[in-house]
Design an enzyme around this catalytic site. Structure first.
Site, PDB file in Angstrom:
ATOM      1  CG  ASP A  13      -2.428   1.120   0.901  1.00 33.87           C
ATOM      2  OD1 ASP A  13      -2.592   0.929  -0.342  1.00 33.87           O
ATOM      3  OD2 ASP A  13      -2.837   1.339   2.486  1.00 33.87           O
ATOM      4  CG  HIS A  30      -0.752   1.683  -9.766  1.00 35.42           C
ATOM      5  ND1 HIS A  30      -0.504   1.999  -8.179  1.00 35.42           N
ATOM      6  CD2 HIS A  30      -0.988   2.537  -9.403  1.00 35.42           C
ATOM      7  CE1 HIS A  30      -1.644   2.168  -7.909  1.00 35.42           C
ATOM      8  NE2 HIS A  30      -2.110   2.974  -8.935  1.00 35.42           N
ATOM      9  CG  LEU A 124       9.248 -17.318  -2.769  1.00 32.11           C
ATOM     10  CD1 LEU A 124       9.264 -17.317  -1.765  1.00 32.11           C
ATOM     11  CD2 LEU A 124       9.722 -15.642  -3.410  1.00 32.11           C
TER      12      LEU A 124
HETATM   13  C1  IPE Z   1      -5.348  -2.948  -0.481  1.00 32.37           C
HETATM   14  O1  IPE Z   1      -5.100  -1.772  -0.332  1.00 32.37           O
HETATM   15  C2  IPE Z   1      -5.929  -3.839  -1.567  1.00 32.37           C
HETATM   16  C3  IPE Z   1      -3.899  -3.739  -2.075  1.00 32.37           C
HETATM   17  C4  IPE Z   1      -2.563  -3.757  -1.825  1.00 32.37           C
HETATM   18  C5  IPE Z   1      -3.992  -4.655  -3.187  1.00 32.37           C
HETATM   19  P1  IPE Z   1      -6.133  -0.461  -0.643  1.00 32.37           P
HETATM   20  O2  IPE Z   1      -5.740   1.569  -0.875  1.00 32.37           O
HETATM   21  O3  IPE Z   1      -7.527  -0.429  -2.064  1.00 32.37           O
HETATM   22  O4  IPE Z   1      -7.309  -0.071   1.074  1.00 32.37           O
HETATM   23  P2  IPE Z   1      -8.391   0.790   1.267  1.00 32.37           P
HETATM   24  O5  IPE Z   1      -9.029   1.634   0.760  1.00 32.37           O
HETATM   25  O6  IPE Z   1      -6.783   1.544   1.852  1.00 32.37           O
HETATM   26  O7  IPE Z   1      -8.536  -0.091   2.785  1.00 32.37           O
HETATM   27  C1  IPE Z   2      -1.149   0.330  -3.027  1.00 38.59           C
HETATM   28  O1  IPE Z   2      -1.111   1.114  -3.390  1.00 38.59           O
HETATM   29  C2  IPE Z   2      -1.869  -0.821  -4.641  1.00 38.59           C
HETATM   30  C3  IPE Z   2      -3.367  -0.868  -5.033  1.00 38.59           C
HETATM   31  C4  IPE Z   2      -4.457  -0.539  -3.951  1.00 38.59           C
HETATM   32  C5  IPE Z   2      -3.038  -1.446  -6.395  1.00 38.59           C
HETATM   33  P1  IPE Z   2      -2.488   2.642  -3.690  1.00 38.59           P
HETATM   34  O2  IPE Z   2      -3.028   2.664  -4.583  1.00 38.59           O
HETATM   35  O3  IPE Z   2      -3.518   2.693  -2.231  1.00 38.59           O
HETATM   36  O4  IPE Z   2      -2.176   3.903  -3.001  1.00 38.59           O
HETATM   37  P2  IPE Z   2      -2.569   5.388  -1.628  1.00 38.59           P
HETATM   38  O5  IPE Z   2      -2.873   4.234  -0.440  1.00 38.59           O
HETATM   39  O6  IPE Z   2      -4.018   5.347  -2.813  1.00 38.59           O
HETATM   40  O7  IPE Z   2      -1.340   5.738  -1.444  1.00 38.59           O
HETATM   41 MG    MG Z   3      -4.164   2.016  -0.630  1.00 42.63          MG
END
Ligand code: IPE
Ligand code: IPE
Ligand code: MG
Length: 233
Positions: A13, A30, A124
């Site tokens: 995240d 990303h 792995l």
């Molecule tokens: C969880 O992250 C999903 C992934 C890392 C793929 P999100 O950014 O989507 O989750 P919330 O919305 O903060 O709970």
């Molecule tokens: C995690 O990063 C990747 C996915 C959920 C696909 P985010 O896109 O949720 O990044 P933040 O949480 O908005 O910073």
């Molecule tokens: Mg996120």
């Protein structure tokens, strides 16, 4: 380090926030996140971790702007395809967990191809959670079990812990010992709810694009300090 978790699961995240903090587009976050994925796979292999599960796209993430969803789909497919030869060389077996019915035919075929080409990997197991959520997984598992009860293959009394685990996407994998979520958020966001029963949790502030080998090793140190009791003294 002696206490190495057999199975680490990571909620990757903070890509968007990392990018925004640098005045970049969320998608750049990303892209940079993929570099961290590669670094963590290498580090996990080097340290003797046997299973690594990465949460890449949740069933809820479809609700993001179409442009970001498209970019994530593309990036996921392109990256895994590009890395397949190296994964094979490293002995990494890839398995995709989650739904598949909402992908295009092309994406589905690519994923199958990746799983097939890496099937011989024995160093792995890399489980990539894509269009995954734990509740969705449990609903699908429950339906599969119910169908077996309906057909007489199973009786209601046969249903136990093992039967449920065996019908999840993670069947044959041990439960995660250690769940890491980057970016400082302290929640599971529908990730491995059943499997996480006795997992140790760690919520570093680091944004995913900055979570590289050093951060991975730091996490292993944190895990080694934990005292797991599993409900007994
Ligand atoms: C969880 O992250 C999903 C992934 C890392 C793929 P999100 O950014 O989507 O989750 P919330 O919305 O903060 O709970
Ligand atoms: C995690 O990063 C990747 C996915 C959920 C696909 P985010 O896109 O949720 O990044 P933040 O949480 O908005 O910073
Ligand atoms: Mg996120």
């Amino acid at each position: 380090m002696e206490k190495i978790p057999a199975h680490i699961a990571i909620i990757m995240d903070g890509n968007g926030r990392w990018a925004e903090a640098q005045g970049k587009d969320r998608c750049d976050g990303h892209i940079e996140g993929v570099v961290s994925v590669k670094a963590c796979i290498k580090a996990a292999r080097k340290r003797g971790v046997r299973y690594l599960t990465l949460y890449a796209f949740s069933t809820e993430n479809w609700g993001r702007p179409q442009e970001e969803v498209d970019a994530l789909m593309q990036l996921f497919c392109a990256s895994v395809t590009k890395e397949t030869p190296e994964l094979v060389e490293q002995g990494v077996q890839v398995r995709i967990i989650g739904r598949r019915d909402r992908f295009s035919e092309e994406v589905r075929e690519r994923l199958l191809h990746i799983e097939k080409s890496t099937a011989g990997g024995d160093k792995l197991t890399l489980a990539l959670a894509f269009d995954y959520s734990s509740r969705d997984e449990l609903v699908r598992a429950t339906r599969a079990i119910a169908a077996k009860v309906e057909s007489g293959e199973l009786s209601a009394e046969d249903i136990n812990d093992e039967i449920i685990s065996a019908h999840l996407d993670t069947a044959d994998m041990p439960d995660p010992d250690f769940i890491i979520r980057t970016s400082g958020e302290c929640r599971l966001s529908n990730f491995l709810l059943w499997q996480a029963s006795y997992a140790e949790m760690y919520f570093p502030q680091t944004m995913w694009p900055e979570f590289r080998e050093e951060a991975f090793d730091k996490a292993l140190e944190v895990y080694a300090e934990r005292n797991r009791r599993f409900g007994v003294l």
